[in-house]
Design an enzyme around this catalytic site. Structure first.
Site, PDB file in Angstrom:
ATOM      1  CE  LYS A  88      10.024  65.123  62.513  1.00 53.64           C
ATOM      2  NZ  LYS A  88       9.559  66.171  61.485  1.00 53.64           N
ATOM      3  CD  GLU A  96       7.255  51.462  53.106  1.00 53.28           C
ATOM      4  OE1 GLU A  96       7.947  51.528  51.958  1.00 53.28           O
ATOM      5  OE2 GLU A  96       7.249  50.484  54.313  1.00 53.28           O
ATOM      6  CB  CYS A 110       7.855  57.111  47.172  1.00 56.89           C
ATOM      7  SG  CYS A 110       6.121  56.854  47.855  1.00 56.89           S
ATOM      8  CD  GLU A 120      13.567  60.398  46.004  1.00 53.50           C
ATOM      9  OE1 GLU A 120      13.572  60.280  46.901  1.00 53.50           O
ATOM     10  OE2 GLU A 120      12.488  59.801  45.514  1.00 53.50           O
TER      11      GLU A 120
HETATM   12  P1  NDP Z   1      13.457  63.376  54.325  1.00 52.99           P
HETATM   13  O1  NDP Z   1      13.750  62.384  54.465  1.00 52.99           O
HETATM   14  O2  NDP Z   1      13.702  64.923  54.369  1.00 52.99           O
HETATM   15  O3  NDP Z   1      12.285  63.744  55.582  1.00 52.99           O
HETATM   16  C1  NDP Z   1      10.989  62.777  55.753  1.00 52.99           C
HETATM   17  C2  NDP Z   1      11.434  62.794  57.473  1.00 52.99           C
HETATM   18  O4  NDP Z   1      11.565  62.814  58.120  1.00 52.99           O
HETATM   19  C3  NDP Z   1      10.475  63.977  57.705  1.00 52.99           C
HETATM   20  O5  NDP Z   1       9.772  63.917  59.222  1.00 52.99           O
HETATM   21  C4  NDP Z   1      11.840  64.745  58.630  1.00 52.99           C
HETATM   22  O6  NDP Z   1      11.898  65.593  58.978  1.00 52.99           O
HETATM   23  C5  NDP Z   1      12.622  63.447  58.856  1.00 52.99           C
HETATM   24  N1  NDP Z   1      14.059  63.734  59.549  1.00 52.99           N
HETATM   25  C6  NDP Z   1      14.739  64.428  58.640  1.00 52.99           C
HETATM   26  N2  NDP Z   1      15.908  63.785  59.080  1.00 52.99           N
HETATM   27  C7  NDP Z   1      15.647  63.088  60.038  1.00 52.99           C
HETATM   28  C8  NDP Z   1      16.732  62.564  60.889  1.00 52.99           C
HETATM   29  N3  NDP Z   1      18.233  62.529  61.242  1.00 52.99           N
HETATM   30  N4  NDP Z   1      16.671  61.058  61.828  1.00 52.99           N
HETATM   31  C9  NDP Z   1      14.720  61.269  62.189  1.00 52.99           C
HETATM   32  N5  NDP Z   1      13.900  62.786  61.393  1.00 52.99           N
HETATM   33  C10 NDP Z   1      14.848  62.943  60.148  1.00 52.99           C
HETATM   34  O7  NDP Z   1      11.672  63.513  53.294  1.00 52.99           O
HETATM   35  P2  NDP Z   1      11.141  64.379  52.565  1.00 52.99           P
HETATM   36  O8  NDP Z   1      10.126  64.601  53.798  1.00 52.99           O
HETATM   37  O9  NDP Z   1      11.543  65.341  51.768  1.00 52.99           O
HETATM   38  O10 NDP Z   1      10.458  62.695  51.719  1.00 52.99           O
HETATM   39  C11 NDP Z   1      10.430  63.165  50.326  1.00 52.99           C
HETATM   40  C12 NDP Z   1      11.298  62.093  50.653  1.00 52.99           C
HETATM   41  O11 NDP Z   1      10.599  60.342  50.872  1.00 52.99           O
HETATM   42  C13 NDP Z   1      11.708  61.356  48.748  1.00 52.99           C
HETATM   43  O12 NDP Z   1      13.175  59.892  49.132  1.00 52.99           O
HETATM   44  C14 NDP Z   1      10.904  59.436  48.780  1.00 52.99           C
HETATM   45  O13 NDP Z   1      10.720  59.147  48.107  1.00 52.99           O
HETATM   46  C15 NDP Z   1       9.950  59.963  49.917  1.00 52.99           C
HETATM   47  N6  NDP Z   1       9.043  58.787  50.587  1.00 52.99           N
HETATM   48  C16 NDP Z   1       9.275  57.981  50.429  1.00 52.99           C
HETATM   49  C17 NDP Z   1       8.118  56.786  50.113  1.00 52.99           C
HETATM   50  C18 NDP Z   1       7.756  55.169  50.432  1.00 52.99           C
HETATM   51  O14 NDP Z   1       6.654  54.924  50.752  1.00 52.99           O
HETATM   52  N7  NDP Z   1       8.769  54.829  49.992  1.00 52.99           N
HETATM   53  C19 NDP Z   1       6.836  57.742  50.180  1.00 52.99           C
HETATM   54  C20 NDP Z   1       6.526  59.155  50.012  1.00 52.99           C
HETATM   55  C21 NDP Z   1       7.892  60.036  50.116  1.00 52.99           C
HETATM   56  P3  NDP Z   1      11.667  67.145  58.531  1.00 52.99           P
HETATM   57  O15 NDP Z   1      11.317  66.966  57.561  1.00 52.99           O
HETATM   58  O16 NDP Z   1      10.255  67.694  59.800  1.00 52.99           O
HETATM   59  O17 NDP Z   1      13.157  67.951  58.424  1.00 52.99           O
END
Ligand code: NDP
Length: 477
Positions: free
Chosen positions: A175, A250, A283, A379
């Protein structure tokens, strides 16, 4: 033709929900695409069932060589189509072409790297003369994997999750984020062309509800997640409360950078500027900078000058060095941090939006934030850094570790012993000496504390898709 349906069993199929997503450009908020189908819970079930059937069916009979051949073909196809795929990230989340075009070759190489592992999966044997037992330890694929990605490097997350899953013989339901699903959806066609059996890789679209449905699904064996710490904690809870599926997380970061007086200052300044890559939406970015008081004035002046010289503009303009943040919601979020920061720290530069329309924000530096300031603790995921000074190495380590995150870190110093001494004491997943964070697919990447659980990349990233099984033989008969 733009694929907007779900990709299940090697076919693009209509979602059973009537819901769709529309994607708007963060440059001018014009419509990029509409009608991108959102998976219903029933569709999630269908995708998981396809992945289960593939895992138990033809795919399980494939030899390591066959898996590797298909992965290499897929990598070639991705490479050939990268120039069509990368622009979706520019259109959807405003990623500069230079960044999007870096991510695709990286993605391709990650598939090639993991393709090399298919026939090198480990096994062990142990003899135990005292008990007359002979132990075989074999590593089996964990099974059906749900993979959930963030939007800031969509293809990279696809590769870091799907490539090791395929190398080990698992199947996947992926997804992408609702902010940037289009490029990933187009990849489905390449999965089929590469020759993977139906159901081995499935792609569903939707928001957090779809992610939650995957994380809590009773027939998913593992969930691997890249996103915020907030959502990651929910994923872990759902995984635990459903069927205790395996979890890799991650998550977010608020990484420290320590700059010592003996550092090559030009290098420290140039590498510290990487924090603005992807409009600060990384991140791994070192957004909490700690500089020794002896060089603080020079360092801060150097950062200020560089931040002010950054050309912010349309991602497609060749002069642009920093584009917009991903969308309106991200813009509002970052601006609310900046507004709060103006009460909690000294504003060195930036602090405003750029232009009248679009999601453009000035590169912003805050100095000496209060200890409990939100800009210092949380963050932000935008073009914002904080700088604080320190007097001693001990103080620098204490400040660096004083956070709930533990993803990455940077140390700038000419002294290798000092750098290694500090590296040992930092509670983080990665330490970069005289460099900004550079992710490589051959080495583990993961976070300590609330930055994650487990690692992706390298052998450890591969092992996360395998489960040990010990077979003991009674040798006394
Ligand atoms: P989110 O946590 O908002 O979303 C990440 C993914 O999880 C999206 O596909 C989202 O769906 C989905 N999601 C949201 N809520 C849930 C849930 N309750 N259960 C399962 N899936 C869910 O993060 P962002 O997309 O805004 O990305 C930014 C964040 O990601 C930052 O905190 C960044 O640091 C982190 N990140 C970490 C990395 C790492 O490797 N450590 C690398 C890159 C980013 P949808 O968005 O479609 O609603």
């Amino acid at each position: 033709m733009v694929h907007k349906q779900l990709f299940i069993n090697n076919e693009y199929v209509d979602a059973t929900s009537n819901e769709t997503l529309s994607i708007y450009s963060p440059h001018d908020e014009s419509l990029v695409e509409e009608g991108i189908q959102i998976a219903s819970l029933r569709d999630v079930d269908t995708a998981v069932a396809a992945a289960r059937a593939a895992f138990q069916g033809e795919w399980s009979q494939w030899s390591p060589r066959q898996r590797s051949t298909a992965m290499l073909k897929f990598a070639d196809l991705l490479e050939a189509h990268a120039k069509e795929l990368a622009p979706w990230e520019t259109k959807s989340v405003g990623q500069l072409p230079a960044v999007a075009e870096f991510i695709y070759p990286w993605t391709v190489e990650t598939f090639r790297y993991f393709a090399g592992w298919t026939d090198k999966l480990p096994g062990e044997s142990w003899t135990d003369d005292s008990t007359g037992l002979y132990h075989l330890v074999q590593y089996d694929p964990v099974g059906v994997c749900a993979a959930i990605g963030a939007w800031n490097a969509s293809a990279m997350f696809f590769a870091l999750k799907v490539a090791p899953a395929l190398a080990t013989g698992c199947t996947v339901v992926f997804k992408a984020s609702e902010k940037s699903p289009i490029g990933i959806l187009q990849i489905g066609a390449l999965v089929k062309e590469a020759g993977f059996p139906p159901g081995v890789v499935n792609i569903v679209t939707g928001d957090g509800k779809v992610g939650a449905a995957l994380a809590s699904h009773m027939d998913v064996d593992k969930v691997t997640f890249t996103g915020s710490t907030f959502a990651g904690l929910k994923v872990q809870e759902l995984a635990l409360k459903s069927n205790m599926k395996r979890v890799t997380l991650e998550l977010g970061g608020k990484s420290p950078s320590l700059v010592f007086p003996d550092a090559d200052l030009k290098n420290a300044l140039e590498k510290s500027m990487w924090v603005l890559t992807n409009s600060g939406q990384g991140c791994i970015h070192a957004t909490r900078i700690f500089v020794h008081e002896d060089i603080a004035d020079t360092f801060i002046a150097g950062m200020k000058e560089r931040f002010e010289q950054k050309t912010v503009g349309a991602p497609t303009d060749s002069k642009t060095e920093m584009g917009p943040v991903a969308d309106r919601a991200q813009f509002e979020r970052v601006m609310s941090f900046i507004d709060a920061g103006k009460q909690e720290a000294q504003l060195v530069t930036g602090g405003n939006r750029v232009g009248e329309k679009g999601c453009y924000i000035q590169p912003t530096i805050f100095l000496n934030p209060k200890d409990d300031a939100r800009i210092y603790r949380e963050e932000i995921f935008g073009p914002v850094v904080t700088i604080r000074t320190f007097k001693t190495e001990e103080e620098a380590i204490k400040l660096a570790n004083d956070t709930s995150f533990g993803l990455s870190s940077c140390i700038y110093t000419a002294s290798v012993p000092r750098a290694l001494r500090i590296a040992k004491q930092l509670k983080v997943g990665g330490v970069h000496i005289n460099n900004a964070h550079q992710t490589h697919n051959r080495v583990p990447f993961g976070g300590a504390k609330k930055s994650g659980l487990g690692s992706e990349g390298g052998r450890l990233g591969l092992m996360a898709y395998l489960e040990a099984k010990t077979i003991s033989i009674n040798m006394t008969l």
